[in-house]
Design an enzyme around this catalytic site. Structure first.
Site, short mmCIF file in Angstrom:
data_model
loop_
_atom_site.label_atom_id
_atom_site.label_comp_id
_atom_site.label_asym_id
_atom_site.label_seq_id
_atom_site.Cartn_x
_atom_site.Cartn_y
_atom_site.Cartn_z
N GLU A 35 0.88 -1.17 0.00
CA GLU A 35 0.00 0.00 0.00
C GLU A 35 0.91 1.21 0.00
O GLU A 35 1.47 1.58 1.04
CB GLU A 35 -0.89 -0.02 1.25
N CYS A 48 -2.15 9.23 2.44
CA CYS A 48 -1.74 8.70 1.15
C CYS A 48 -2.76 8.99 0.06
O CYS A 48 -2.45 8.98 -1.13
CB CYS A 48 -1.46 7.20 1.25
#
Lengths: 468, 535
Positions: free
Chosen positions: A210, A244
């Protein structure tokens, strides 16, 4: 303190004993994890405030609620997910049992980052426990208060034989990665991800990455600028831009920009007041190193600051900042910003914006703000990204039905809800044949003949097809 | 050269022409035509490569590829369509779905043992998913590789699906370049190198590797039929199949029977001299021939053992009482040599399997004790009615259930070998050292697509959103928590059943109440029945 290999040995022995397999065990552990989060809400808020000056509201929403939601969702659906999945067959195998079993992988490693130190560590853990694995959890040392808290609480609530917390910095993580795991789940940066995959390749360990990237935000067409500004500001400056999936930069026309900037000013004042540094609702930069990194970007940029720009090194505070006249080759466009700085690039046509986005690496998320559905559709169909959200930001990751993950440089694999369960499971194909009809099997045995082949072609190509 | 091919493929992909469903279908139809029209040439190439019999080729490769293409053509629209997912209160008026998207340029590295199936089946999925693909067949199956290099550009788009031939150095060149996915079929050692190379560019990989697939034969089963099925699986393609039963585990009391039944079956399949049988293959090359022969050093086979290096021929060979720590039991045999290792019982077999690396396949031969339920199940199965899980589990005898639950492997076939490979709805892939990822049918499509999570909202109803913005207070926070709560509706089976039952009861009570009220009110019902009754 146990060494890594001792910890791993303990977990492997526990896994081999089969203790994590029964549904009741998994449910119990998930219930305990839920209790961990619920009972310690105050401490969690405190720890996150220490690490990131995260406001209580943001902590509750992005660290507590999202985890408890996923836990509830997983617990209410786990019994269904564990069931064997029966599949369609062809004529040759009509009398057989064909199903897919979800099996645990073994001992998995979960490495968490510092920006949402609890959520991004516990959500993968939910999937790992639900799938019946044992897990080594490695919180980020950068968010040190949360690191301490996790190391204290996990052994108190979860089975110590099956789940262990390992602490340390870059060196310890590197050493940990030399060991053999059955899956590695890494959230963080691309540079470190490369070494994670390299270490994993030695043992042929599958990985889920991720990562991040520059999430573009396109604003085109007819638009309710006030509503867009509200959502954009919320998504961008949540956690001081250290998400993110935060919109990294904006692409819009000159006219839109001229309408957007005043709207942003209004909204920022509405959210954080005239002096954002005094607002309890704005986070801080996590460390001096990142503060310096961001300040350097502001120094090197050729864009013009139209909002904010103030900073305070002691407080690790950077004001919500917006810049205009930023070009594609600007310093701010060279790396993921990961801070409360929003560059606006002026591109007159939507198509040119799409081309710009496609020239860059595939992002973790892509946003479009527009009241025109054709703009949304065109952007969605002509770009790719981990996730896509129109007319809002970040919120698509709060839905457990959607897989959360990247593509290309923003990562591979996904999780949340059922997707986490699947990530940490092995889908084992099972076929149970009977002893009868051995004569039928004779079609495939030598000595071969044209006739046998004809029969085989027919029986194996019924509408639910097969190969062989 | 490889760089240029990749560049061209990338440009072709970026142009968008691989994206429309019509284009993908057209390419799949063309691939189908290629297989049908060139069957003879393909058979000839395989005969030269590996002495494959003309019947084994369609049986083992072409039928499989054709079926995959047919399935992809039939289901493509469904696979590529957006897949809706459940929402929460906050997103109740939004569109929430997963949109499968192509990844870009996929590298497909094939293997030599089934050079057509193991290269083209991933290609079918790559095309169906809208990708471009660089195809690298194995140089060890040289004729097939050259034939593919000639044929594919004649049928498929030259720029989008180039074929690269060559050996190790060409493969290494390719692996230095950046792809969007690498699909590799081959051995574990090379698999590690592929993954390491992919790490540089953070390229996701699918690795279809191998391992030693154990085959357990229970003493109480129909050993003769078991041995027929095992013999077929082991010696087809001369044992060079990643899911071939690598070795047999059985109790000492039936070892003799096993050997005898295998011997009889071999006679039936290949005659007294398998070297003369047109249906028996050869080892791919000298290197593998020597490798397999050296594994047998020091052991006297009970069946076969003959060899002829000039033809790369090794007779179907069986060895018994093989020690667990012998060389034969350390690496994947990938040849027509079948060791039998004795175990004391099923538990011993389970421990034996679990002490070793996770295999690509596991085979269990065990009798079905619950014969009574079989007939009932047969009817259900023929009518394709899906049985409830509890009914199905009756069929799983305790022994089989135990063996499946206490071991792991890529896949399992019970009472046969390799057949789980044949159903495209079953995911085919390994676990641990036997690989990562899965394919066949829709699984290939999903593996070579990106599942993009999409949330389509509108800018309306901004008032609802106000609760989540700062400055924050407790009341607003509570509202947001409520809105984001998931699941919106608890859709677990138990709750669903209660919901349905409660609704039916509720409606029933409501109707009863209505009827009572109507009768009590003495209204003249329009119901003719009641009129007739009172008259």
């Amino acid at each position: 303190m146990d060494s890594h290999s001792q910890v791993l040995e303990r977990l492997r022995t526990a896994f081999r004993s089969g203790i994590t397999l029964p549904l009741e065990f998994r449910r119990t552990q998930l219930t305990k994890l839920l209790a961990l989060v619920k009972d310690n809400e105050e401490q969690i808020v405190k720890a996150l405030h220490q690490d990131l000056a995260k406001p209580k509201f943001e902590t509750i929403l992005s660290e507590v609620e999202i985890v408890t939601n996923d836990l509830h969702y997983t617990m209410s659906n786990l019994a269904t997910w564990i069931q064997p999945e029966y599949v369609s067959k062809n004529l040759a195998t009509k009398l057989d049992d064909c199903f897919v079993r979800r099996e645990p992988l073994g001992v998995v490693l979960i490495i968490g980052p510092w920006n949402y130190p609890l959520q991004l560590l516990i959500l993968p853990l939910v999937g790992a426990i639900a799938a019946g694995n044992c897990a080594v959890i490695k919180p980020s040392e950068v968010s040190s208060a949360t690191d301490c808290l996790v190391a204290e609480l996990i052994p108190k609530y979860l089975s110590q034989d099956c789940y262990a917390v390992v602490r340390g910095g870059a060196e310890e993580t590197k050493a940990l990665l030399q060991n053999r795991f059955d899956h590695i789940f890494y959230t963080g940066s691309q540079a470190v991800a490369r070494s994670v995959v390299q270490a994993a390749s030695v043992h042929l360990t599958p990985v889920t990455l991720e990562l991040g990237g520059k999430c573009p935000c396109l604003i085109y067409g007819r638009i309710n600028i006030q509503a867009a500004a509200h959502r954009l500001v919320w998504a961008k400056y949540f956690n001081a831009g250290q998400s993110c999936v935060a919109p990294d930069y904006v692409l819009c026309t000159k006219a839109t920009r001229d309408a957007l900037v005043p709207a942003l000013i209004t909204v920022l004042e509405e959210f954080y007041g005239k002096e954002p540094q005094k607002s309890p609702d704005l986070s801080r930069i996590v460390s001096a190193r990142h503060f310096t990194r961001l300040m350097k970007l502001l120094e090197r940029t050729k864009g013009k600051v139209v909002i904010g720009g103030q900073s305070n090194e002691d407080d690790k505070y950077i004001a919500p900042t917006v810049l205009v006249d930023v070009e594609e080759d600007d310093a701010l466009m060279g790396e993921e910003i990961f801070g409360p700085i929003l560059p606006i690039l002026t591109v007159e046509e939507l198509e040119k914006s799409i081309e710009l986005v496609n020239r860059k690496e595939k992002p973790l998320a892509l946003y479009v703000f527009s009241d025109e559905s054709s703009v949304v559709k065109t952007t969605m169909e002509n770009t790719t990204s981990g996730g896509f959200c129109s007319n809002d930001g970040i919120i698509h990751m709060a839905l457990p039905g959607l897989p959360f993950g990247g593509v290309g440089a923003s990562g591979w694999g996904s999780y949340h809800g059922r997707w986490g369960f699947e990530t940490f499971s092995h889908r084992r194909a099972c076929m149970l044949r009977g002893w009868a009809l051995e004569r039928f099997n004779g079609l495939r045995y030598p000595p071969y003949s044209e006739d046998k082949l004809k029969w085989l072609r027919w029986t194996t190509s019924a509408y639910s097809t097969c190969s062989l | 050269m490889e760089r240029q091919l990749l560049q061209r493929a990338k440009e072709a992909f970026v142009s968008g022409r691989a994206r429309p469903l019509e284009f993908r279908l057209q390419q799949l139809h063309a691939l189908q035509r290629m297989i049908m029209e060139k069957e003879t040439e393909i058979s000839t190439a395989l005969k030269q490569d590996i002495n494959r019999s003309q019947y084994d080729t369609p049986l083992l490769e072409l039928i499989g590829i054709e079926n995959e293409i047919k399935l992809a053509i039939e289901k493509l629209a469904q696979w590529a369509a957006p897949r809706p997912v459940e929402k929460n209160l906050f997103t109740i008026s939004d569109e929430v779905y997963i949109q499968p998207e192509p990844l870009g340029v996929v590298l497909i590295i094939g293997a030599w043992n089934y050079p057509w199936a193991l290269t083209l089946i991933p290609l079918v999925g790559a095309i169906a998913a809208g990708n471009a693909a660089v195809v690298k067949p194995s140089e060890l199956s040289e004729c097939s590789s050259l034939l593919l290099h000639t044929l594919l550009p004649r049928y498929l788009d030259k720029d989008l699906y180039p074929v690269v031939t060559g050996g190790v150095s060409e493969t290494q060149q390719l692996l230095r370049l950046r792809f969007d996915h690498i699909f590799y079929t081959g051995g574990s050692t090379a698999g590690k190198l592929v993954m390491e190379a992919a790490a540089r560019h953070l390229t996701p990989v699918t690795l279809e590797l191998g391992g030693k697939s154990p085959c357990y034969i229970d003493k109480d089963c129909d050993v003769r039929t078991a041995c027929r099925r095992v013999t077929w699986g082991k010696f087809v393609n001369c044992g060079q199949t990643c899911i071939a039963p690598d070795y047999i585990l059985c109790e000492p009391c039936i070892q003799g029977q096993v050997v005898e039944f295998i011997r009889q079956t071999l006679l039936e399949f290949y005659g007294a001299d398998p070297k003369c049988s047109p249906d028996y293959g050869r080892i791919i090359n000298q290197q593998h021939f020597s490798r397999i022969m050296s594994l047998m050093e020091g052991y006297t086979p009970v069946v076969g053992g003959q060899s002829d290096s000039s033809q790369c021929y090794i007779a179907p060979t069986v060895l018994k009482d093989v020690p667990p720590h012998s060389r034969l039991m350390q690496e994947e045999i990938f040849g027509p040599v079948l060791p039998i290792v004795t175990v004391s019982d099923m538990e011993d077999a389970i421990n034996f399997i679990n002490e070793r690396e996770k295999p690509l396949a596991l085979y269990i031969f065990c009798s079905d004790q619950k014969v009574g339920l079989t007939k009932q199940k047969t009817t259900f199965r023929l009518l394709d009615l899906s049985l409830c899980d509890s009914c199905a589990s009756f069929y799983l005898t305790k022994a089989i259930k135990r063996m499946i639950e206490e071991t792991t492997s890529g896949g399992v076939t019970v009472n046969d070998v390799m057949m789980h490979y044949t159903i495209s709805s079953l995911p085919f892939g390994g676990v641990g050292q036997s690989g990562m990822g899965r394919y066949h049918g829709k699984h290939t499509f999903d593996q070579l697509s990106h599942q993009k999570a999409c949330l389509i909202r509108s800018l309306k109803m901004e008032r609802v959103n106000l609760a989540r913005y700062p400055p924050q207070d407790r009341r607003r926070a509570r509202r947001v928590r409520m809105a984001l709560r998931s699941p919106l509706i608890d859709t677990s089976k138990r709750t669903l059943i209660w919901a349905v039952v409660a609704t039916i009861l509720g409606i029933g009570l409501f109707i009863t109440l209505l009827v009572i009220l109507l009768i009590a009110a003495g209204l003249n019902c329009t119901c003719w029945y009641w009129r007739g009754f009172y008259n």
